[in-house]
Design an enzyme around this catalytic site. Structure first.
Site, PDB file in Angstrom:
ATOM      1  N   ASP A   1     -20.209  15.238  54.000  1.00 54.86           N
ATOM      2  CA  ASP A   1     -21.499  15.912  54.208  1.00 54.86           C
ATOM      3  C   ASP A   1     -21.273  17.369  54.593  1.00 54.86           C
ATOM      4  OD1 ASP A   1     -24.441  16.058  54.814  1.00 54.86           O
ATOM      5  OD2 ASP A   1     -23.640  16.559  56.796  1.00 54.86           O
TER       6      ASP A   1
ATOM      7  N   LYS B   1     -27.488  20.284  51.807  1.00 57.29           N
ATOM      8  CA  LYS B   1     -28.839  20.322  52.370  1.00 57.29           C
ATOM      9  C   LYS B   1     -29.642  21.474  51.777  1.00 57.29           C
ATOM     10  CE  LYS B   1     -27.000  17.936  56.298  1.00 57.29           C
ATOM     11  NZ  LYS B   1     -25.632  18.422  56.542  1.00 57.29           N
TER      12      LYS B   1
ATOM     13  N   TYR C   1     -23.680  25.576  57.502  1.00 56.21           N
ATOM     14  CA  TYR C   1     -22.408  25.407  58.211  1.00 56.21           C
ATOM     15  C   TYR C   1     -21.459  26.568  57.894  1.00 56.21           C
ATOM     16  CZ  TYR C   1     -24.175  20.628  58.889  1.00 56.21           C
ATOM     17  OH  TYR C   1     -24.941  19.530  59.211  1.00 56.21           O
TER      18      TYR C   1
HETATM   19  N1  LIG Z   1     -29.335  18.103  61.076  1.00 55.26           N
HETATM   20  C1  LIG Z   1     -28.296  17.478  60.491  1.00 55.26           C
HETATM   21  O1  LIG Z   1     -28.345  17.114  59.317  1.00 55.26           O
HETATM   22  C2  LIG Z   1     -27.037  17.232  61.278  1.00 55.26           C
HETATM   23  C3  LIG Z   1     -26.985  17.533  62.643  1.00 55.26           C
HETATM   24  C4  LIG Z   1     -25.800  17.301  63.329  1.00 55.26           C
HETATM   25  C5  LIG Z   1     -24.709  16.754  62.666  1.00 55.26           C
HETATM   26  N2  LIG Z   1     -24.793  16.477  61.340  1.00 55.26           N
HETATM   27  C6  LIG Z   1     -23.623  15.921  60.601  1.00 55.26           C
HETATM   28  O2  LIG Z   1     -22.857  15.099  61.475  1.00 55.26           O
HETATM   29  C7  LIG Z   1     -21.508  15.609  61.559  1.00 55.26           C
HETATM   30  C8  LIG Z   1     -20.935  15.400  62.953  1.00 55.26           C
HETATM   31  O3  LIG Z   1     -21.678  16.114  63.908  1.00 55.26           O
HETATM   32  P1  LIG Z   1     -21.023  16.919  65.124  1.00 55.26           P
HETATM   33  O4  LIG Z   1     -19.673  17.399  64.727  1.00 55.26           O
HETATM   34  O5  LIG Z   1     -22.052  17.877  65.572  1.00 55.26           O
HETATM   35  O6  LIG Z   1     -20.950  15.854  66.295  1.00 55.26           O
HETATM   36  P2  LIG Z   1     -19.964  14.691  66.776  1.00 55.26           P
HETATM   37  O7  LIG Z   1     -19.193  14.112  65.662  1.00 55.26           O
HETATM   38  O8  LIG Z   1     -20.811  13.793  67.618  1.00 55.26           O
HETATM   39  O9  LIG Z   1     -19.009  15.466  67.796  1.00 55.26           O
HETATM   40  C9  LIG Z   1     -18.038  16.371  67.382  1.00 55.26           C
HETATM   41  C10 LIG Z   1     -17.285  16.808  68.631  1.00 55.26           C
HETATM   42  O10 LIG Z   1     -16.547  15.685  69.123  1.00 55.26           O
HETATM   43  C11 LIG Z   1     -15.192  16.059  69.290  1.00 55.26           C
HETATM   44  N3  LIG Z   1     -14.362  14.908  68.887  1.00 55.26           N
HETATM   45  C12 LIG Z   1     -14.429  14.205  67.745  1.00 55.26           C
HETATM   46  N4  LIG Z   1     -13.510  13.207  67.749  1.00 55.26           N
HETATM   47  C13 LIG Z   1     -12.869  13.304  68.916  1.00 55.26           C
HETATM   48  C14 LIG Z   1     -11.820  12.545  69.520  1.00 55.26           C
HETATM   49  N5  LIG Z   1     -11.269  11.494  68.887  1.00 55.26           N
HETATM   50  N6  LIG Z   1     -11.389  12.904  70.768  1.00 55.26           N
HETATM   51  C15 LIG Z   1     -11.948  13.970  71.401  1.00 55.26           C
HETATM   52  N7  LIG Z   1     -12.939  14.723  70.866  1.00 55.26           N
HETATM   53  C16 LIG Z   1     -13.394  14.395  69.647  1.00 55.26           C
HETATM   54  C17 LIG Z   1     -14.962  17.209  68.335  1.00 55.26           C
HETATM   55  O11 LIG Z   1     -13.919  18.004  68.853  1.00 55.26           O
HETATM   56  P3  LIG Z   1     -12.971  18.868  67.895  1.00 55.26           P
HETATM   57  O12 LIG Z   1     -13.821  19.940  67.292  1.00 55.26           O
HETATM   58  O13 LIG Z   1     -11.934  19.383  68.835  1.00 55.26           O
HETATM   59  O14 LIG Z   1     -12.394  17.926  66.879  1.00 55.26           O
HETATM   60  C18 LIG Z   1     -16.298  17.921  68.362  1.00 55.26           C
HETATM   61  O15 LIG Z   1     -16.345  18.819  69.460  1.00 55.26           O
HETATM   62  C19 LIG Z   1     -21.621  17.080  61.144  1.00 55.26           C
HETATM   63  O16 LIG Z   1     -20.388  17.581  60.647  1.00 55.26           O
HETATM   64  C20 LIG Z   1     -22.690  17.009  60.073  1.00 55.26           C
HETATM   65  O17 LIG Z   1     -22.107  16.595  58.857  1.00 55.26           O
HETATM   66  C21 LIG Z   1     -25.935  16.700  60.641  1.00 55.26           C
END
Ligand SMILES: NC(=O)c1ccc[n+]([C@@H]2O[C@H](COP(=O)([O-])OP(=O)(O)OC[C@H]3O[C@@H](n4cnc5c(N)ncnc54)[C@H](OP(=O)(O)O)[C@@H]3O)[C@@H](O)[C@H]2O)c1
Length: 349
Positions: free
Chosen positions: A53, A83, A58
């Site tokens: 995704d 998107k 981004y």
């Molecule tokens: N409106 C929308 O459509 C929308 C909104 C939000 C998200 N999304 C989608 O969802 C995806 C994920 O969202 P997100 O990245 O915001 O949130 P997330 O996956 O809930 O959290 C990511 C955070 O968690 C940390 N993390 C991940 N795995 C870890 C582990 N094993 N140990 C320690 N820390 C860990 C990452 O750190 P590091 O950076 O250090 O790895 C990062 O800071 C996005 O890439 C996007 O594709 C879509």
């Protein structure tokens, strides 16, 4: 090799249970160089992840460019979503050092919201050019809703409805230019409105169905089940705190910001239960959303090969049934939330 897949709504698309969230490749909160981002996505594909995704937002095009370069050279078809709703226009005043909306060194564009028929079609076309691909599988209407748009929501909602935005997406699907469409948002309310307004296939709902919040169980998930709408559970760690926990010494993040005290306190209680059952908090957070029958894929942010390896390990980690029961008993998880079973573990082993 592929991870287990689930069918998406009434479409022909199947998503792997784990997707690759590529906001990270737009440098969300930390800089990732081209080679590291590429290694992360290549490792994910090699390990059987079949869904990526991304979005124009981004890194203002950076994530789409990196994702497209990797997918063009992939040895098999990967389901790709991007998107619509934000057009990118050149911004001569932007500097490479500047962080904007949480993205570090984004490309020199400014965002113009446009959810109209014309805006959606232009956004789709521009994404194909940035990606260097001839198609994407799914288009999500990005960040419509009052949480992001505030008072401008009504105007943007009118662009989508009476302004032909949803019709444009339906036509693209009917022509076979895309396989599915829906919303990509952080809020429940607008998802309910969208199901009533348009024949959507899927909702990418971020941060709202996690170990910390299960509000979609009330109205949204029953409505999805009734209408055959699938859910992709984005951001299973609520931006970080459900992966890092509260004990690293760093500032835990919740929904893009430093976590408020009441969230930290609640996660501490979840950590105590996880400790007692010797369950990694992040494993529980990653696996929990997949137990709901409406959820077809969980979408964590992955920015480097080490995170990818950790993610797959967490996805396969056995979790005793007693852990989930203890969360319910402690009032930390709703009793009506489906929880992972030994059968799920067997499928992933
Ligand atoms: N409106 C929308 O459509 C929308 C909104 C939000 C998200 N999304 C989608 O969802 C995806 C994920 O969202 P997100 O990245 O915001 O949130 P997330 O996956 O809930 O959290 C990511 C955070 O968690 C940390 N993390 C991940 N795995 C870890 C582990 N094993 N140990 C320690 N820390 C860990 C990452 O750190 P590091 O950076 O250090 O790895 C990062 O800071 C996005 O890439 C996007 O594709 C879509």
């Amino acid at each position: 090799m592929t991870l287990p897949t689930r069918p998406l709504g009434q479409t022909k698309i199947r998503l792997t249970e784990i997707g690759f969230g590529a906001a990270s490749l737009g440098n969300l909160n930390r800089r990732i160089d081209d080679a590291t981002g590429r290694a992360a996505i290549d490792a994910a594909i090699a390990a059987g992840v079949g869904f990526v995704d991304t979005a124009p937002f981004y890194g203002r095009g950076l994530s789409e460019r990196r994702v497209g370069d990797a997918l063009r050279e992939a040895d098999r078809a990967i389901i790709l979503s991007t998107k619509v709703g934000r057009l990118l226009t050149p911004d001569a005043s932007a500097t490479a050092e500047e962080a904007r909306d949480g993205f570090l060194s984004p490309m020199p564009f400014r965002v113009v919201y446009d959810y109209s028929r014309d805006g959606i079609l232009r956004s789709f076309e521009a994404s194909l050019h940035r990606l260097g691909l001839d198609r994407v599988d799914m288009l999500f209407v990005h960040d419509i809703g009052r949480m992001v748009q505030g008072d401008a929501h009504d105007r943007h909602w009118a662009e989508l409805t009476t302004g032909g935005g949803f019709d444009a997406l339906e036509s693209l699907r009917d022509q076979g230019a895309i396989g599915a469409f829906g919303l990509g948002v952080n809020e429940v309310e607008v998802c309910i409105d969208a199901i009533h307004a348009a024949p959507i296939d899927v909702l990418l709902l971020a941060n709202r169905y996690t170990l910390l919040e299960q509000t979609p169980l009330d109205a949204l998930f029953p409505l999805c089940a009734k209408n055959g709408v699938s859910v992709i559970a984005g951001a299973p760690y609520n931006s970080g705190i459900l992966a890092t926990g509260t004990r690293t010494g760093g500032t835990p993040y919740y929904d893009y910001s430093p976590a408020p005290d009441e969230i930290v306190a609640r996660v501490r209680r979840i950590e105590a239960v996880a400790d007692a059952w010797q369950v990694p908090l992040a494993a529980a957070a990653l696996q929990f959303p997949l137990a709901h029958p409406c959820v077809v894929s969980v979408l964590p942010g992955i920015g480097d090969p080490r995170r990818l390896a950790q993610t797959l390990d967490l996805y396969r980690r056995p979790i005793p049934g007693g852990f989930w029961q203890a969360l319910v008993t402690e009032g930390l998880l709703r009793s009506d939330a489906p929880v992972p079973t030994a059968r799920d573990e067997a499928v992933r082993a």
